[in-house]
Design an enzyme around this catalytic site. Structure first.
Site, PDB file in Angstrom:
ATOM      1  N   LYS A  19       0.809  -1.229   0.000  1.00 18.23           N
ATOM      2  CA  LYS A  19       0.000   0.000   0.000  1.00 18.23           C
ATOM      3  C   LYS A  19       0.839   1.275   0.000  1.00 18.23           C
ATOM      4  O   LYS A  19       0.383   2.317  -0.452  1.00 18.23           O
ATOM      5  CB  LYS A  19      -0.929   0.021   1.225  1.00 18.23           C
ATOM      6  CG  LYS A  19      -2.146  -0.872   1.079  1.00 18.23           C
ATOM      7  CD  LYS A  19      -3.079  -0.688   2.264  1.00 18.23           C
ATOM      8  CE  LYS A  19      -4.350  -1.460   2.100  1.00 18.23           C
ATOM      9  NZ  LYS A  19      -5.345  -1.167   3.132  1.00 18.23           N
ATOM     10  N   ASP A  56     -10.124   3.486   2.295  1.00 21.43           N
ATOM     11  CA  ASP A  56     -10.299   2.830   3.603  1.00 21.43           C
ATOM     12  C   ASP A  56     -10.998   3.735   4.624  1.00 21.43           C
ATOM     13  O   ASP A  56     -11.826   3.265   5.411  1.00 21.43           O
ATOM     14  CB  ASP A  56      -8.936   2.389   4.172  1.00 21.43           C
ATOM     15  CG  ASP A  56      -8.369   1.180   3.436  1.00 21.43           C
ATOM     16  OD1 ASP A  56      -9.164   0.360   2.941  1.00 21.43           O
ATOM     17  OD2 ASP A  56      -7.132   1.071   3.350  1.00 21.43           O
TER      18      ASP A  56
END
Ligand code: NAP
Length: 268
Positions: free
Chosen positions: A64, A100
């Site tokens: 990520k 997220d």
């Protein structure tokens, strides 16, 4: 539409179930697969996906952060969080997003519509990758204070730099002392997850009417949530965060905001 989730390992990902459900539901021709990427060959693998005609992909552990440098542009959330979980490929360019925080906030909003983040005090347990996105989401949603605690306090101190005026780092062995001020308690640690020890604060002294949420979703009803239920606190399970972060990613790729329905949730 050619889509994927990349990670290492990746075989347990539920993302293909979610996105293939939505592709079919919205009559979009395409596929979403899980691809295990060799960390030693990360950049070449990404270039290979671009040449293979992928329209986008999700990224999970451990890539990520690495992907940011390969992106031509990243959105504000990804920049502040320091992690990208969604990439859209357009004209051979990579656009990075982080969905997220959206996933976390929308999960709470959809489960507890009456809960208003504005001027609330939150307590975040954990300072890993997920905590970073959740802190961003909480700040964007208008909380007035966040007590942040982590077993390794130095990691919490690093995350505090996101907003020194809002985030207060407190000791891992004394966080329950701030329960009387806490409107929303969030577990972002791996504690409670299958294969890890349980998280077992007594919850005695937690503010009346407080909301307890866990982002661990395996098991769905963690020891923390069972405890919250027994003590009659409001609680929200973690699986919805996964569904909502996916919802935003699907919209980025296709322009369609898909529905999170029972038919989907029953498969997760
Ligand atoms: P991570 O970056 O590896 O962070 C792990 C966190 O757990 C750290 O704060 C770590 O503390 C803490 N921890 C681990 N073992 C511990 C122990 N024995 N005692 C106290 N603290 C402990 O992981 P992550 O990506 O943030 O993910 C954390 C959890 O959230 C995982 O269970 C993951 O499955 C879940 N998750 C759910 C969603 C969702 O969509 N619902 C999304 C992302 C993640 P130290 O810093 O001290 O090691």
């Amino acid at each position: 539409m050619k889509l994927a989730v990349i990670g290492h390992p990746i075989k347990h990902s539920k993302s293909p179930i979610i996105h293939n459900h939505w592709l079919a539901q919205n009559n979009i021709k395409g596929s979403y697969e899980a691809i295990d990427i060799n960390p030693d060959n990360f950049e070449n693998e990404i270039m290979g996906m671009m040449n293979d005609g992928f329209d986008g992909f999700n990224i999970t552990i451990p890539f990520k952060t690495n992907i940011i440098d390969l992106c031509d542009d990243v959105d504000d959330a990804a920049q502040k969080i320091g992690a990208v979980n969604t990439v859209h490929i357009k004209n051979k360019k990579l656009y990075g997003y982080n969905t997220d925080a959206y996933g976390f906030i929308e999960n709470i909003k959809s489960s507890k519509p009456a809960f208003d983040f504005k001027n609330k005090t939150a307590m975040v347990l954990g300072a890993g990758g997920a905590a970073n996105a959740i802190l961003y989401g909480l700040i964007q949603s208008g909380v007035k204070k966040i007590y942040l605690t982590n077993r390794t306090q130095s990691k919490a101190a690093v995350l505090q730099s996101m907003a020194h005026d809002i985030i207060d780092v407190i000791a891992w062995d004394a966080y329950e002392e701030k329960f009387n001020e806490t409107d929303i308690l969030i577990n972002t640690t791996a504690l409670g997850m299958v294969g890890h020890p349980d998280l077992t604060p007594t919850l005695d002294g937690l503010k009346q009417g407080a909301l307890v949420t866990d982002i661990v979703y395996n098991p769905l009803y963690t020891s923390l949530l069972q405890n919250a239920k027994e003590k009659q606190y409001q609680y929200v399970t973690g699986i919805g965060m996964l569904a909502y972060q996916a919802q935003k990613a699907f919209e980025i790729w296709t322009g369609t905001l898909p529905v999170i329905d029972n038919a989907l949730m029953e498969q997760l």
